[in-house]
Design a protein around this motif. Sequence first.
Motif: not given
Lengths: 453, 249
Positions: A365, A325, A305, A296, A356, A298, A303, A333, A327
């Motif tokens: 996160m 992820n 999950d 992901s 992440n 973001t 948000h 996340g 972020l």
Amino acid sequence: MTLTANKVALSEKYTELFHANRSLLDEGSSDLLNRMREIAIKRFEKVGIPGFKNENYKYTNLERVFGKSFRHLLEYQPVDVDLNEAFRCDVPQLDTDVVLLVNGWYYAKNQPLNNLPKGVVVGSLKQVANEQPELVKDYLNRQAGLSDDPIVALNTAFAQDGFFMYVPDQVVVEKPIQVINLMRAEEPVFATQRNLIIAGKNSQAKVIFCDHTMNPVDFLTNSVTEVFVGQDAVLDIYTIQNQNNQANSVNSSFFRQEANSNLLSSVATLHGGLIRNNLKVEMAGEHAEANLYGMSFTDKNQHVDNFTNIEHAVPNCLSNQVYKNVLDEDSVGAFTGRIHVVRDAQKTNAFQRNNNVLLTDSAKMNTKPQLIIDADDVKCSHGATIGQIDEEALFYLRARCIGEADARMMLMNAFAHEVVQNIRVEPLRDRIDELVEKRLRGELARCHACDKN
Amino acid sequence: MLTIKNLRVAIEGKEILKGINLEIKAGEVHAIMGPNGSGKSTLGNVLAGKEEYEILDGEVIYEGQDLLDLSAEDRARMGVFLGFQYPVEIPGVPMVNFIKTSVNEMRKFKGLEPLTAGEFLKLMREKKELVHLDSQLTNRSVNEGFSGGEKKKNEIFQMAMLEPKLAILDETDSGLDIDALRIVSDGVNALKHPERSTIVITHYQRLLDYIVPDFVHVLYQGQIVKSAGKELALELEEKGYDWLKNHSL
């Protein structure tokens, strides 16, 4: 006290909605779906909309989104969609057979897919359940019905339609099936979608789900997908989540794998508001293999999950999870990875990794591996990292003439690449590579930009 | 080519370089030697534009420009090359993409067209041979899974691809066996050019048997305490850095 009272009120809102519209729901669907509703709504009532106190939804408060006011789509409402218009957003254009669903319903004007191999059925769950119930009855709710997740139960209570695919034994569907899930409405809408995919023995197929929105309004989608991967079957399920940032969704996927089957699931989350992806895999036959990937990207207040749950119920299976992820800004996340190896599931290989990158101090996160291992001869591993962009690598690239912005991009692309490279459909891999790069550059057209074009 | 005047540098409030003065002319090879912790690597990093350092005082003039005002990438594009002591592994960034981007960024800066695929591959083949870099390595991610020696060869390979004007080689010899050291040195020597200068940072004299310096400077506690010709390296090797400590006091 107030909190509890609100919670009850919120959950009651949904049960009342159900009871008030029970006949409408039944009329709009098939008996196979209708007969599940009663038990499902009771199961939902027991827990209600999960809040922070629910261990499984600890990092994602659904009360916030389920508490908003939406128009509920309880019967089919014809909406006109120009596919060319949809493709102006970043729906990947691939050499696929395209099936369109609008607001959770199979789009009435879909072109029939005439070139599918013999016996393959692709279409509307509602329609197939009515016309060929024998294809549906042994599978519908078989996996989801075992879940104690209230949101899944809520889906079962309200489900009327969705995507259906059946691949008979021994059949190979070469061309990927691309399911475009569009949300289209002028005002906030709540949609329920129920998908069912059955891959027979020794069959092969690839399905690509693309989630999009066509209006810049609040949406909430409660989607459940059940997937049965037969003995020796090879199935790929790719999901690209690219909705507007006011669109929220809970997507629960249930996979059951028979012996020697091979499953690949890869989820790319680009844009969207609150997204919760539940993924449950049951290893039901020996020597089954599941490769599960997620990534992901973001920013703002997004948000995302991901909650995975792998049940190694028999020996000699392999599961491998890689979730990544990136972020930015104030995005949040979460990743929870549950692996359960039952007592006699010896020689299980179960691997899990979650990496992440936080680009700002305010991004957040949460990561939680949960391994429950009741067998003694297994190989299981898990690892989670949360870090920043590697400054040493950044300097190395810059010291080789590469500008800072490009160097950052290279590093983030490289981070995502481990997930992207596992996509087994080459044009899709290239397209996702491109989408990821555009997303990272901030160039990816927000879906609502389409309306402004 | 390069003039360093009274350069004072701190990291996290601690002064590492305490007034460095150095003049390097085109075509010269300068060796900077010194015990661990004397500031050798800091000097290399500061010249290349690493940002975590605080410049307290002084200036660095490179080709008539204040180098310290430029970003790391602009310095590299203008021909300053740092051969890293510890080249980082960057999984997911393929070597070929990396080198290609790097070379073409430099060309863009010079107002040149990017290399065509054919030209690029030819150049890469040529330069790989120079340092005997295993062809398979360029199919991997940057430095990923390379041995220590391969990483150092890769640095010289990149230097050969970029043809810098000022190459700063930070402990290129550390961890190299004698064969690898010879290959790396041959690579460096092959790139020698009247318009190109080299700063060789090293702890040991051995490298200087292969890359013969015009000047040797001894860096100690953040200052250049002694400068002389190549014979200084031998003297240091013989007497050790302790000699120097006493000498400087």
